[in-house]
Design a protein around this motif. Structure first.
Motif, PDB file in Angstrom:
ATOM      1  N   ALA A   1     -11.913  46.841 111.876  1.00 55.34           N
ATOM      2  CA  ALA A   1     -11.983  48.156 111.144  1.00 55.34           C
ATOM      3  C   ALA A   1     -10.567  48.509 110.401  1.00 55.34           C
ATOM      4  O   ALA A   1     -10.618  49.106 109.498  1.00 55.34           O
ATOM      5  CB  ALA A   1     -12.086  49.244 112.190  1.00 55.34           C
ATOM      6  N   ASN A   2      -9.596  47.658 110.569  1.00 54.14           N
ATOM      7  CA  ASN A   2      -8.262  47.859 109.637  1.00 54.14           C
ATOM      8  C   ASN A   2      -8.141  46.790 108.666  1.00 54.14           C
ATOM      9  O   ASN A   2      -7.199  46.725 108.080  1.00 54.14           O
ATOM     10  CB  ASN A   2      -7.173  47.556 110.899  1.00 54.14           C
ATOM     11  N   GLU A   3      -9.386  45.928 108.309  1.00 50.54           N
ATOM     12  CA  GLU A   3      -9.176  45.074 107.169  1.00 50.54           C
ATOM     13  C   GLU A   3     -10.435  45.419 106.280  1.00 50.54           C
ATOM     14  O   GLU A   3     -11.325  45.853 106.413  1.00 50.54           O
ATOM     15  CB  GLU A   3      -9.327  43.762 107.821  1.00 50.54           C
ATOM     16  N   MET A   4      -9.889  45.329 104.981  1.00 46.78           N
ATOM     17  CA  MET A   4     -10.771  45.543 103.857  1.00 46.78           C
ATOM     18  C   MET A   4     -11.586  44.256 103.592  1.00 46.78           C
ATOM     19  O   MET A   4     -11.182  42.981 103.971  1.00 46.78           O
ATOM     20  CB  MET A   4      -9.799  45.700 102.457  1.00 46.78           C
ATOM     21  N   LEU A   5     -12.683  44.351 103.324  1.00 48.57           N
ATOM     22  CA  LEU A   5     -13.738  43.349 103.158  1.00 48.57           C
ATOM     23  C   LEU A   5     -13.237  42.321 102.218  1.00 48.57           C
ATOM     24  O   LEU A   5     -13.400  41.071 102.280  1.00 48.57           O
ATOM     25  CB  LEU A   5     -15.119  43.711 102.671  1.00 48.57           C
ATOM     26  N   SER A   6     -12.427  42.678 101.025  1.00 51.36           N
ATOM     27  CA  SER A   6     -12.011  41.700 100.015  1.00 51.36           C
ATOM     28  C   SER A   6     -10.728  40.697 100.713  1.00 51.36           C
ATOM     29  O   SER A   6     -10.771  39.744 100.397  1.00 51.36           O
ATOM     30  CB  SER A   6     -11.406  42.685  98.924  1.00 51.36           C
ATOM     31  N   SER A   7     -10.061  41.243 101.684  1.00 50.86           N
ATOM     32  CA  SER A   7      -9.023  40.636 102.453  1.00 50.86           C
ATOM     33  C   SER A   7      -9.748  39.662 103.248  1.00 50.86           C
ATOM     34  O   SER A   7      -9.333  38.366 103.301  1.00 50.86           O
ATOM     35  CB  SER A   7      -8.215  41.452 103.272  1.00 50.86           C
ATOM     36  N   ARG A   8     -10.844  40.024 104.152  1.00 56.45           N
ATOM     37  CA  ARG A   8     -11.570  38.968 104.861  1.00 56.45           C
ATOM     38  C   ARG A   8     -11.979  38.063 104.101  1.00 56.45           C
ATOM     39  O   ARG A   8     -12.178  36.833 104.509  1.00 56.45           O
ATOM     40  CB  ARG A   8     -12.575  40.045 105.554  1.00 56.45           C
ATOM     41  N   ALA A   9     -12.790  38.256 102.946  1.00 55.24           N
ATOM     42  CA  ALA A   9     -13.529  37.309 102.135  1.00 55.24           C
ATOM     43  C   ALA A   9     -12.430  36.501 101.439  1.00 55.24           C
ATOM     44  O   ALA A   9     -12.835  35.142 101.412  1.00 55.24           O
ATOM     45  CB  ALA A   9     -14.355  38.015 100.953  1.00 55.24           C
ATOM     46  N   GLY A  10     -11.234  36.945 101.023  1.00 58.12           N
ATOM     47  CA  GLY A  10     -10.284  35.918 100.624  1.00 58.12           C
ATOM     48  C   GLY A  10      -9.951  34.881 101.611  1.00 58.12           C
ATOM     49  O   GLY A  10      -9.707  33.685 101.201  1.00 58.12           O
ATOM     50  N   LYS A  11      -9.808  35.451 102.848  1.00 55.51           N
ATOM     51  CA  LYS A  11      -9.268  34.383 103.780  1.00 55.51           C
ATOM     52  C   LYS A  11     -10.258  33.356 103.872  1.00 55.51           C
ATOM     53  O   LYS A  11      -9.981  32.219 104.173  1.00 55.51           O
ATOM     54  CB  LYS A  11      -8.926  35.087 105.078  1.00 55.51           C
ATOM     55  N   GLN A  12     -11.596  33.737 104.215  1.00 54.05           N
ATOM     56  CA  GLN A  12     -12.671  33.012 104.513  1.00 54.05           C
ATOM     57  C   GLN A  12     -13.074  31.920 103.331  1.00 54.05           C
ATOM     58  O   GLN A  12     -13.401  30.898 103.262  1.00 54.05           O
ATOM     59  CB  GLN A  12     -13.748  33.676 104.884  1.00 54.05           C
ATOM     60  N   MET A  13     -12.511  32.660 102.163  1.00 59.29           N
ATOM     61  CA  MET A  13     -12.763  31.643 100.757  1.00 59.29           C
ATOM     62  C   MET A  13     -12.027  30.487 100.724  1.00 59.29           C
ATOM     63  O   MET A  13     -12.254  29.309 100.621  1.00 59.29           O
ATOM     64  CB  MET A  13     -12.794  32.439  99.561  1.00 59.29           C
ATOM     65  N   LEU A  14     -10.496  30.784 101.385  1.00 62.89           N
ATOM     66  CA  LEU A  14      -9.664  29.594 101.215  1.00 62.89           C
ATOM     67  C   LEU A  14     -10.209  28.571 102.548  1.00 62.89           C
ATOM     68  O   LEU A  14      -9.886  27.363 102.272  1.00 62.89           O
ATOM     69  CB  LEU A  14      -8.355  29.888 101.772  1.00 62.89           C
ATOM     70  N   LYS A  15     -11.058  29.051 103.192  1.00 63.28           N
ATOM     71  CA  LYS A  15     -11.600  28.007 104.289  1.00 63.28           C
ATOM     72  C   LYS A  15     -12.768  27.445 103.845  1.00 63.28           C
ATOM     73  O   LYS A  15     -13.266  26.540 104.696  1.00 63.28           O
ATOM     74  CB  LYS A  15     -11.555  28.955 105.772  1.00 63.28           C
ATOM     75  N   GLY A  16     -13.216  27.987 102.638  1.00 63.69           N
ATOM     76  CA  GLY A  16     -14.529  27.320 102.152  1.00 63.69           C
ATOM     77  C   GLY A  16     -15.793  27.724 102.542  1.00 63.69           C
ATOM     78  O   GLY A  16     -16.820  27.452 102.545  1.00 63.69           O
ATOM     79  N   LYS A  17     -15.626  29.079 103.318  1.00 59.75           N
ATOM     80  CA  LYS A  17     -16.747  29.668 103.788  1.00 59.75           C
ATOM     81  C   LYS A  17     -17.778  30.121 102.415  1.00 59.75           C
ATOM     82  O   LYS A  17     -17.507  30.732 101.593  1.00 59.75           O
ATOM     83  CB  LYS A  17     -16.737  30.867 104.652  1.00 59.75           C
ATOM     84  N   ARG A  18     -19.191  29.692 102.441  1.00 59.62           N
ATOM     85  CA  ARG A  18     -20.069  29.836 101.469  1.00 59.62           C
ATOM     86  C   ARG A  18     -20.085  31.381 101.050  1.00 59.62           C
ATOM     87  O   ARG A  18     -20.167  31.763  99.927  1.00 59.62           O
ATOM     88  CB  ARG A  18     -21.325  29.372 101.612  1.00 59.62           C
ATOM     89  N   TRP A  19     -20.295  32.253 101.990  1.00 59.58           N
ATOM     90  CA  TRP A  19     -20.431  33.663 101.656  1.00 59.58           C
ATOM     91  C   TRP A  19     -19.385  34.138 101.287  1.00 59.58           C
ATOM     92  O   TRP A  19     -19.488  35.332 100.201  1.00 59.58           O
ATOM     93  CB  TRP A  19     -21.039  34.442 102.972  1.00 59.58           C
ATOM     94  N   ALA A  20     -18.286  33.732 101.370  1.00 65.58           N
ATOM     95  CA  ALA A  20     -17.024  34.338 100.899  1.00 65.58           C
ATOM     96  C   ALA A  20     -16.764  33.764  99.284  1.00 65.58           C
ATOM     97  O   ALA A  20     -16.543  34.722  98.729  1.00 65.58           O
ATOM     98  CB  ALA A  20     -15.714  34.066 101.899  1.00 65.58           C
ATOM     99  N   CYS A  21     -17.275  32.835  99.150  1.00 66.43           N
ATOM    100  CA  CYS A  21     -16.893  32.331  97.852  1.00 66.43           C
ATOM    101  C   CYS A  21     -17.836  32.855  96.962  1.00 66.43           C
ATOM    102  O   CYS A  21     -17.418  33.091  95.694  1.00 66.43           O
ATOM    103  CB  CYS A  21     -17.217  30.557  98.013  1.00 66.43           C
TER     104      CYS A  21
END
Length: 80
Positions: free
Chosen positions: A27-47
């Motif tokens: 609840a303390n994190e914006m979706l964009s921050s979460r997606a950015g972190k996961q994009m760096l890990k190669g998660k498809r949904w985030a990319c």
């Protein structure tokens, strides 16, 4: 920023956080921050999400990467 723009902006931020919480995020994190972190890990949904946000003029290129806040996200319901 006048009060009406600030009011609208605050509602948009609330929607962003609500969407992140609804998908198991912190609840303390914006979706964009979460997606950015996961994009760096190669998660498809985030990319995919970050590619979409990059094309919206309001956000602009590199939005997710610029939004990463390493201190947020520890209290996610469903860890990524």
């Amino acid at each position: 920023m006048n009060w009406l723009k600030r009011y609208a902006f605050n509602w948009l931020r609330l929607g962003d956080v609500a969407l992140n919480v609804a998908t198991g995020g912190d609840a303390n994190e914006m979706l964009s921050s979460r997606a950015g972190k996961q994009m760096l890990k190669g998660k498809r949904w985030a990319c995919v999400l970050c590619r979409i946000l990059d094309r919206i003029p309001f956000f602009g290129p590199g939005h997710c990467l610029k939004s990463i806040n390493p201190d947020d996200g520890a209290n996610a319901t469903i860890p990524d």
